[in-house]
Design an enzyme around this catalytic site. Structure first.
Site, PDB file in Angstrom:
ATOM      1  N   SER A 142       0.803  -1.174   0.046  1.00 14.69           N
ATOM      2  CA  SER A 142      -0.077  -0.098   0.166  1.00 14.69           C
ATOM      3  C   SER A 142       0.788   1.434   0.188  1.00 14.69           C
ATOM      4  CB  SER A 142      -0.914  -0.146   1.019  1.00 14.69           C
ATOM      5  OG  SER A 142      -1.525   1.046   1.187  1.00 14.69           O
ATOM      6  N   TYR A 156      -2.967  -0.332  10.123  1.00 21.35           N
ATOM      7  CA  TYR A 156      -2.918  -0.930   8.536  1.00 21.35           C
ATOM      8  C   TYR A 156      -1.596  -0.434   8.152  1.00 21.35           C
ATOM      9  CZ  TYR A 156      -3.876  -1.119   3.408  1.00 21.35           C
ATOM     10  OH  TYR A 156      -3.997  -1.087   2.346  1.00 21.35           O
TER      11      TYR A 156
END
Length: 247
Positions: A142, A156
């Site tokens: 990501s 995350y």
């Protein structure tokens, strides 16, 4: 004309939708047979299998919850047994739980780390037993591992940053065996999980240099490049497909 990945077998986690679906189809277009995992949505997985077969490739789907370590390992071994080999692994499955750090429950922490970190480790561990010279492991991370542009991403981001260490370590360990390992960091990408018209989408677009979301096919194109002969001298690399999110 021989397809770039003709005769190769790819294993894609979470291959029934979003980026995983696009990756499965692009690898099939390049000539690979494809095994994919899914957790929910057997009909969508079956549809991807049918579309891969329509391209003239073999396809197989197995239900495997990436939070279940036994299911993850078994899925890899079953795929290798089904196709007789394993050449390309794409660790695509991931989940996001966003919010203030004090709101993250132990259950949240365990689930995110189990799916985003433990599962790619276990898939890779199982896969290398079936891989030979020329194998590829491609992890999907990501852009938030490189730039945390807004608050609430501590859990995350922690999970996706861990993939950098896994990728570089495996690249060094497996290089002598001719297995390349790389990491792709997508930016805001049009998926069910993060639609371009969803809450916070305008904010995410604003952080990119291009001002808009990417498509799953953009990520799939980079996966195909790394999986093919053109990626033969790339390993241990982190590649941003993020529209300039981290520029």
């Amino acid at each position: 004309m021989t397809a770039v990945l003709d005769g190769k077998v790819a294993f894609v986690t979470g291959g029934s939708r979003g980026i995983g679906e696009a990756v499965a189809l692009r690898l099939a277009e390049e000539g690979a047979d494809v095994a994919l995992t899914y957790r929910d949505g057997a009909e969508r997985a079956a549809d991807v299998v049918d579309r891969v077969k329509a391209l003239g490739r073999r396809a197989w789907a197995v239900r495997a919850d990436s939070s279940d370590p036994i299911a993850v390992r078994d899925a890899v071994d079953q795929a290798a047994a089904e196709f007789g080999r394993l050449d390309i692994v794409v660790n695509n499955v991931g989940i996001g739980v966003l919010g203030p750090i004090e709101d993250m429950s132990l259950e949240d922490i365990d689930r995110v780390l189990n799916i985003n970190v433990r599962a790619p480790f276990l898939v890779s561990q199982a896969a290398v037993r079936h891989m030979t010279e020329g194998g590829r492991i491609i992890n999907i991370g990501s852009c938030m591992a490189e730039r945390v542009a807004f608050p609430g991403g501590s859990l995350y981001t922690t999970s996706k940053t861990a993939l950098t260490g896994l990728t570089k370590s495996l690249a060094r360990e497996l290089g002598p065996r001719g297995i390349r390992v790389n990491l792709i960091h997508p930016g805001p990408t049009e998926t069910d999980m993060n639609p371009s018209d969803g809450p916070g989408a305008d904010m995410q677009k604003g952080f990119t240099a291009l001002g808009h979301y990417g498509q799953p096919s953009d990520v799939a194109a980079t996966v195909a490049h790394l999986a093919g002969d053109a990626g033969r001298y790339i390993t241990g690399a982190t590649i941003a497909v993020d529209g300039g999110f981290t520029a």
